[in-house]
Motif scaffolding. Structure first.
Motif, PDB file in Angstrom:
ATOM      1  N   PHE A 150       0.861  -1.183   0.000  1.00  0.00           N
ATOM      2  CA  PHE A 150       0.000   0.000   0.000  1.00  0.00           C
ATOM      3  C   PHE A 150       0.895   1.230   0.000  1.00  0.00           C
ATOM      4  N   ALA A 151       0.512   2.254  -0.742  1.00  0.00           N
ATOM      5  CA  ALA A 151       1.203   3.540  -0.667  1.00  0.00           C
ATOM      6  C   ALA A 151       0.165   4.643  -0.856  1.00  0.00           C
ATOM      7  N   ASN A 152      -0.398   5.094   0.249  1.00  0.00           N
ATOM      8  CA  ASN A 152      -1.384   6.171   0.235  1.00  0.00           C
ATOM      9  C   ASN A 152      -0.637   7.439   0.645  1.00  0.00           C
ATOM     10  N   ILE A 153       0.036   8.047  -0.330  1.00  0.00           N
ATOM     11  CA  ILE A 153       0.899   9.189  -0.010  1.00  0.00           C
ATOM     12  C   ILE A 153       0.581  10.369  -0.935  1.00  0.00           C
ATOM     13  N   LEU A 154       1.500  10.779  -1.772  1.00  0.00           N
ATOM     14  CA  LEU A 154       1.289  11.889  -2.702  1.00  0.00           C
ATOM     15  C   LEU A 154       1.899  11.544  -4.054  1.00  0.00           C
ATOM     16  N   ALA A 155       1.533  12.303  -5.077  1.00  0.00           N
ATOM     17  CA  ALA A 155       1.930  11.978  -6.452  1.00  0.00           C
ATOM     18  C   ALA A 155       3.443  11.882  -6.645  1.00  0.00           C
ATOM     19  N   ASN A 156       4.187  12.907  -6.238  1.00  0.00           N
ATOM     20  CA  ASN A 156       5.632  12.898  -6.487  1.00  0.00           C
ATOM     21  C   ASN A 156       6.364  11.777  -5.752  1.00  0.00           C
ATOM     22  N   PRO A 157       6.079  11.544  -4.453  1.00  0.00           N
ATOM     23  CA  PRO A 157       6.711  10.382  -3.799  1.00  0.00           C
ATOM     24  C   PRO A 157       6.323   9.051  -4.439  1.00  0.00           C
ATOM     25  N   LEU A 158       5.097   8.931  -4.924  1.00  0.00           N
ATOM     26  CA  LEU A 158       4.692   7.694  -5.611  1.00  0.00           C
ATOM     27  C   LEU A 158       5.561   7.450  -6.837  1.00  0.00           C
ATOM     28  N   LYS A 159       5.799   8.496  -7.608  1.00  0.00           N
ATOM     29  CA  LYS A 159       6.642   8.359  -8.795  1.00  0.00           C
ATOM     30  C   LYS A 159       8.082   8.035  -8.406  1.00  0.00           C
ATOM     31  N   ALA A 160       8.567   8.714  -7.374  1.00  0.00           N
ATOM     32  CA  ALA A 160       9.951   8.512  -6.934  1.00  0.00           C
ATOM     33  C   ALA A 160      10.184   7.096  -6.421  1.00  0.00           C
ATOM     34  N   MET A 161       9.169   6.481  -5.827  1.00  0.00           N
ATOM     35  CA  MET A 161       9.321   5.163  -5.205  1.00  0.00           C
ATOM     36  C   MET A 161       8.838   4.013  -6.075  1.00  0.00           C
ATOM     37  N   SER A 162       8.381   4.306  -7.293  1.00  0.00           N
ATOM     38  CA  SER A 162       7.754   3.264  -8.120  1.00  0.00           C
ATOM     39  C   SER A 162       8.712   2.117  -8.449  1.00  0.00           C
ATOM     40  N   LYS A 163       9.968   2.435  -8.743  1.00  0.00           N
ATOM     41  CA  LYS A 163      10.943   1.388  -9.082  1.00  0.00           C
ATOM     42  C   LYS A 163      11.199   0.466  -7.889  1.00  0.00           C
ATOM     43  N   GLU A 164      11.369   1.071  -6.698  1.00  0.00           N
ATOM     44  CA  GLU A 164      11.611   0.260  -5.496  1.00  0.00           C
ATOM     45  C   GLU A 164      10.389  -0.588  -5.150  1.00  0.00           C
ATOM     46  N   ALA A 165       9.212  -0.031  -5.377  1.00  0.00           N
ATOM     47  CA  ALA A 165       7.989  -0.796  -5.120  1.00  0.00           C
ATOM     48  C   ALA A 165       7.930  -2.023  -6.028  1.00  0.00           C
ATOM     49  N   TYR A 166       8.241  -1.820  -7.300  1.00  0.00           N
ATOM     50  CA  TYR A 166       8.202  -2.919  -8.265  1.00  0.00           C
ATOM     51  C   TYR A 166       9.186  -4.021  -7.869  1.00  0.00           C
ATOM     52  N   ILE A 167      10.394  -3.629  -7.525  1.00  0.00           N
ATOM     53  CA  ILE A 167      11.429  -4.587  -7.123  1.00  0.00           C
ATOM     54  C   ILE A 167      11.025  -5.345  -5.867  1.00  0.00           C
ATOM     55  N   SER A 168      10.288  -4.672  -4.973  1.00  0.00           N
ATOM     56  CA  SER A 168       9.959  -5.243  -3.662  1.00  0.00           C
ATOM     57  C   SER A 168       8.768  -6.185  -3.678  1.00  0.00           C
ATOM     58  N   LEU A 169       8.078  -6.285  -4.814  1.00  0.00           N
ATOM     59  CA  LEU A 169       6.895  -7.143  -4.915  1.00  0.00           C
ATOM     60  C   LEU A 169       7.243  -8.524  -5.462  1.00  0.00           C
ATOM     61  N   THR A 170       6.446  -9.510  -5.075  1.00  0.00           N
ATOM     62  CA  THR A 170       6.519 -10.834  -5.706  1.00  0.00           C
ATOM     63  C   THR A 170       5.933 -10.720  -7.110  1.00  0.00           C
ATOM     64  N   ASN A 171       6.282 -11.628  -7.989  1.00  0.00           N
ATOM     65  CA  ASN A 171       5.619 -11.676  -9.297  1.00  0.00           C
ATOM     66  C   ASN A 171       4.136 -11.935  -9.083  1.00  0.00           C
ATOM     67  N   GLY A 172       3.307 -11.125  -9.702  1.00  0.00           N
ATOM     68  CA  GLY A 172       1.864 -11.241  -9.497  1.00  0.00           C
ATOM     69  C   GLY A 172       1.364 -10.462  -8.293  1.00  0.00           C
ATOM     70  N   GLY A 173       2.294  -9.874  -7.526  1.00  0.00           N
ATOM     71  CA  GLY A 173       1.917  -9.093  -6.350  1.00  0.00           C
ATOM     72  C   GLY A 173       1.191  -7.810  -6.737  1.00  0.00           C
ATOM     73  N   CYS A 174       0.393  -7.292  -5.819  1.00  0.00           N
ATOM     74  CA  CYS A 174      -0.410  -6.099  -6.093  1.00  0.00           C
ATOM     75  C   CYS A 174       0.138  -4.870  -5.369  1.00  0.00           C
ATOM     76  N   TYR A 175      -0.060  -3.727  -6.011  1.00  0.00           N
ATOM     77  CA  TYR A 175       0.410  -2.440  -5.500  1.00  0.00           C
ATOM     78  C   TYR A 175      -0.769  -1.478  -5.526  1.00  0.00           C
ATOM     79  N   LEU A 176      -1.224  -1.079  -4.344  1.00  0.00           N
ATOM     80  CA  LEU A 176      -2.352  -0.162  -4.202  1.00  0.00           C
ATOM     81  C   LEU A 176      -1.817   1.228  -3.906  1.00  0.00           C
ATOM     82  N   ILE A 177      -2.045   2.155  -4.840  1.00  0.00           N
ATOM     83  CA  ILE A 177      -1.522   3.508  -4.665  1.00  0.00           C
ATOM     84  C   ILE A 177      -2.663   4.519  -4.604  1.00  0.00           C
TER      85      ILE A 177
END
Length: 195
Positions: free
Chosen positions: A130-157
């Motif tokens: 989950f990342a209920n934050i703001l637009a710019n931090p979401l963009k800044a953290m998108s790569k780390e979020a992707y790396i941190s998920l399992t394949n098929g894992g979900c990301y709620l922003i």
């Protein structure tokens, strides 16, 4: 909201309901009644019916811990949840709210500027973030979020508005995410993505 009844710490008992009760201290629960939180709680309710119980969850920018607590309760205390926030008061509030809601064994609240706390990497990969934050931090953290998920894992922003929606979604799709669903509440937006 969705499968949940959110009520204040000043109430001795939960209002009569068949929904899952989540009790928060309203004075320090900044954003807990915000449109973005409502959309995220709705999404968690829907995810519960669609996906098996996640083993590991990361709640980035946890605030009052409301999403972590809701997840721990709806999946009947199966997930281990890292609840991270840049604000030390939020970390304390989340720990206290987890204790109040009897899910303290499922939630570890940590101080972290984005993904910098080593505990986040140590506990990866996550089935759900989950990342209920703001637009710019979401963009800044998108790569780390992707790396941190399992394949098929979900990301709620969430935490972005209507005129930011296209930019945010395109940015995450470029990172490798697939868009599953968008949520709308007034001019606020949320999106459910999948790795």
């Amino acid at each position: 909201i969705g499968d949940f009844m959110i009520y204040g710490i000043h109430e001795n008992t939960c209002p009569k309901t068949k929904k899952i009760p989540v009790q928060v201290y309203a004075a320090t629960a900044f954003g807990s009644e915000h449109q973005t939180t409502k959309m995220c709680l709705t999404a968690i309710s829907e995810l519960h019916s669609l996906m098996p119980a996640p083993n590991k969850i990361l709640d980035m920018g946890t605030g009052s811990g409301i999403l972590s607590i809701a997840a721990a309760k709806i999946w009947q205390k199966t997930p281990q949840i890292i609840a991270a926030d840049i604000d030390s008061e939020s970390v304390d509030v989340t720990s206290n709210n987890a204790l109040t809601n009897d899910v303290e064994n499922n939630i570890t609240a940590i101080l972290s500027d984005g993904y910098t706390n080593p505990a986040i990497k140590t506990n990866a990969p996550y089935n759900l973030i989950f990342a209920n934050i703001l637009a710019n931090p979401l963009k800044a953290m998108s790569k780390e979020a992707y790396i941190s998920l399992t394949n098929g894992g979900c990301y709620l922003i969430s935490g972005f508005i209507d005129n930011q929606e296209e930019d945010i979604i395109k940015h995450h799709i470029k990172e490798g995410f697939k868009l599953l669903k968008t949520y709308r509440n007034e001019n606020w937006r949320a999106a459910l993505l999948q790795k």
